[in-house]
Design an enzyme around this catalytic site. Structure first.
Site, PDB file in Angstrom:
ATOM      1  CB  ALA A  26      44.507  41.669  44.133  1.00 57.16           C
ATOM      2  CB  THR A  30      39.957  39.243  39.783  1.00 56.73           C
ATOM      3  OG1 THR A  30      39.399  40.441  39.243  1.00 56.73           O
ATOM      4  CG2 THR A  30      40.432  39.500  41.192  1.00 56.73           C
ATOM      5  CG  ASP A 106      50.030  39.627  38.634  1.00 51.14           C
ATOM      6  OD1 ASP A 106      50.657  40.504  38.000  1.00 51.14           O
ATOM      7  OD2 ASP A 106      48.832  39.762  38.958  1.00 51.14           O
ATOM      8  CG  HIS A 123      53.054  44.556  48.166  1.00 50.89           C
ATOM      9  ND1 HIS A 123      51.704  44.415  48.352  1.00 50.89           N
ATOM     10  CD2 HIS A 123      53.390  45.677  48.860  1.00 50.89           C
ATOM     11  CE1 HIS A 123      51.243  45.403  49.127  1.00 50.89           C
ATOM     12  NE2 HIS A 123      52.244  46.181  49.433  1.00 50.89           N
ATOM     13  CB  CYS A 134      75.027  35.817  49.521  1.00 50.36           C
ATOM     14  SG  CYS A 134      74.410  34.748  48.199  1.00 50.36           S
ATOM     15  CB  SER A 198      40.564  46.932  49.172  1.00 47.28           C
ATOM     16  OG  SER A 198      41.813  46.461  49.638  1.00 47.28           O
TER      17      SER A 198
HETATM   18  P1  NAD Z   1      42.617  43.573  47.686  1.00 49.28           P
HETATM   19  O1  NAD Z   1      42.280  42.123  47.482  1.00 49.28           O
HETATM   20  O2  NAD Z   1      42.700  44.120  49.031  1.00 49.28           O
HETATM   21  O3  NAD Z   1      41.577  44.457  46.882  1.00 49.28           O
HETATM   22  C1  NAD Z   1      41.266  44.191  45.565  1.00 49.28           C
HETATM   23  C2  NAD Z   1      40.105  45.124  45.197  1.00 49.28           C
HETATM   24  O4  NAD Z   1      39.826  44.916  43.819  1.00 49.28           O
HETATM   25  C3  NAD Z   1      38.830  44.836  45.982  1.00 49.28           C
HETATM   26  O5  NAD Z   1      38.288  46.067  46.457  1.00 49.28           O
HETATM   27  C4  NAD Z   1      37.906  44.196  44.941  1.00 49.28           C
HETATM   28  O6  NAD Z   1      36.561  44.542  45.113  1.00 49.28           O
HETATM   29  C5  NAD Z   1      38.423  44.799  43.662  1.00 49.28           C
HETATM   30  N1  NAD Z   1      38.250  43.977  42.470  1.00 49.28           N
HETATM   31  C6  NAD Z   1      38.416  42.640  42.350  1.00 49.28           C
HETATM   32  N2  NAD Z   1      38.250  42.269  41.064  1.00 49.28           N
HETATM   33  C7  NAD Z   1      37.947  43.392  40.374  1.00 49.28           C
HETATM   34  C8  NAD Z   1      37.686  43.656  39.004  1.00 49.28           C
HETATM   35  N3  NAD Z   1      37.674  42.695  38.079  1.00 49.28           N
HETATM   36  N4  NAD Z   1      37.423  44.932  38.647  1.00 49.28           N
HETATM   37  C9  NAD Z   1      37.417  45.938  39.570  1.00 49.28           C
HETATM   38  N5  NAD Z   1      37.664  45.747  40.881  1.00 49.28           N
HETATM   39  C10 NAD Z   1      37.948  44.487  41.265  1.00 49.28           C
HETATM   40  O7  NAD Z   1      43.914  43.794  46.859  1.00 49.28           O
HETATM   41  P2  NAD Z   1      45.021  44.847  47.081  1.00 49.28           P
HETATM   42  O8  NAD Z   1      44.488  46.149  47.560  1.00 49.28           O
HETATM   43  O9  NAD Z   1      45.844  44.815  45.880  1.00 49.28           O
HETATM   44  O10 NAD Z   1      45.768  44.143  48.325  1.00 49.28           O
HETATM   45  C11 NAD Z   1      47.031  44.225  48.407  1.00 49.28           C
HETATM   46  C12 NAD Z   1      47.685  42.867  48.568  1.00 49.28           C
HETATM   47  O11 NAD Z   1      47.230  41.801  47.761  1.00 49.28           O
HETATM   48  C13 NAD Z   1      49.059  43.058  48.149  1.00 49.28           C
HETATM   49  O12 NAD Z   1      49.857  42.690  49.213  1.00 49.28           O
HETATM   50  C14 NAD Z   1      49.338  42.137  46.959  1.00 49.28           C
HETATM   51  O13 NAD Z   1      50.684  41.742  47.013  1.00 49.28           O
HETATM   52  C15 NAD Z   1      48.391  41.069  47.219  1.00 49.28           C
HETATM   53  N6  NAD Z   1      47.902  40.249  46.120  1.00 49.28           N
HETATM   54  C16 NAD Z   1      48.406  40.283  44.852  1.00 49.28           C
HETATM   55  C17 NAD Z   1      47.861  39.512  43.837  1.00 49.28           C
HETATM   56  C18 NAD Z   1      48.437  39.536  42.432  1.00 49.28           C
HETATM   57  O14 NAD Z   1      49.636  39.726  42.276  1.00 49.28           O
HETATM   58  N7  NAD Z   1      47.621  39.380  41.397  1.00 49.28           N
HETATM   59  C19 NAD Z   1      46.759  38.711  44.117  1.00 49.28           C
HETATM   60  C20 NAD Z   1      46.267  38.691  45.431  1.00 49.28           C
HETATM   61  C21 NAD Z   1      46.849  39.456  46.427  1.00 49.28           C
END
Ligand code: NAD
Length: 257
Positions: A26, A30, A106, A123, A134, A198
């Site tokens: 994710a 961001t 996304d 995911h 179906c 993370s």
């Molecule tokens: P997570 O939220 O667990 O971890 C995200 C990590 O990215 C964190 O450690 C955070 O500190 C870091 N981070 C945030 N912004 C950052 C940036 N600009 N630069 C560098 N690091 C940054 O996310 P994850 O590990 O991907 O968790 C998995 C779950 O989250 C999945 O199930 C996924 O489907 C879901 N998810 C997806 C989205 C999306 O599609 N964009 C958004 C939210 C959650």
């Protein structure tokens, strides 16, 4: 040797790599305005998805899922890829990218220009809706139109079965084809570049070690520490977008934009 931690170290590691797997979470999105899962404003707190069992059997759960989605999906569609996504697309154009293994739903890697066949969505994707009975698939915008027309628990046009998002729900296994392709890519890559995750969700969190065990170098870019930092050749505590943009502008790439 302790991991190295500067952009110059990352450039040195990536310059000779020709079979790169980028694994994203994710944190790569961001900067595009999509919150991560576990941060303070994370979706974990506000929009935890339902379990598959509850969703399959409980019409109220489905109605509240679709009601929330009717409001939030247009925001998701409006999000644009950022410079981190663009940098990864440049690696692809230059022929250096074996795969993007992503936990994101996304679709922003494809929108940035990465060959969709190389994007392995562990995911699933929010841009596809499918029938639980179906497996008929629908473009999410088509279903969005039904929601906006007042349908509360939309049904499959072919068999009247309940519909569901193309994303993985709690209690459900990951899509087999994407996971198998991700494992194969991790075994074959020469650099595993992990960005914005993370690394707490398995099996995705194990893939960097699989790559390393098969001879790849490992780099991690994240704004907070991860449990694999000590195992990495290079780890950078920093922002995904600027770091990837600088990396890609510092290594010689054919076809980059
Ligand atoms: P997570 O939220 O667990 O971890 C995200 C990590 O990215 C964190 O450690 C955070 O500190 C870091 N981070 C945030 N912004 C950052 C940036 N600009 N630069 C560098 N690091 C940054 O996310 P994850 O590990 O991907 O968790 C998995 C779950 O989250 C999945 O199930 C996924 O489907 C879901 N998810 C997806 C989205 C999306 O599609 N964009 C958004 C939210 C959650």
């Amino acid at each position: 040797m302790p991991p190295r931690t500067t952009l110059a170290d990352l450039v040195e590691l990536a310059t000779p790599a020709s079979r790169i797997v980028v694994m994203t979470g994710a944190g790569i999105s961001t900067e595009s305005g999509i919150p991560d899962y576990r941060g303070p404003n994370g979706l974990w707190a506000t929009q935890k998805p339902p379990t598959i069992g509850d969703y399959a059997t409980n019409a109220d759960t489905r109605r509240s899922y679709w009601a929330r989605r009717r409001e939030t999906y247009p925001e998701m569609v409006a999000r644009e890829p950022n410079r981190g996504h663009a940098a990864i697309a440049n690696l692809d154009r230059a022929g250096r990218l074996l795969a993007v293994v992503t936990q994101n739903i996304d679709g922003l890697h494809q929108r940035a220009g990465v060959d969709p066949d190389r994007v392995l969505e562990l995911h699933g994707t929010t841009h596809v809706v499918r029938c639980m009975a179906c497996e008929q698939r629908y473009d999410a915008l088509e279903v969005q139109a039904k929601l906006e027309a007042g349908e509360e628990d939309p049904r499959c046009e072919a068999c009247e079965g309940p519909l569901r998002s193309g994303t993985v729900l709690f209690g459900e296994s990951l899509p087999r084809a994407a996971l198998d392709a991700a494992v194969a890519a991790c075994r074959a890559c020469d650099l595993m570049l992990v960005v914005g995750t993370s690394l707490v969700v398995n099996p995705a969190a194990r893939l960097p070690l699989l790559a390393q065990d098969n001879g790849a170098r490992l780099a991690i870019v994240n704004r907070e520490p991860t449990k694999l930092d000590a195992r990495a050749d290079v780890h950078i505590l920093g922002e995904a977008g600027p770091t990837l943009a600088e990396l890609v502008s510092a290594i010689p790439l054919d076809g980059a934009r």
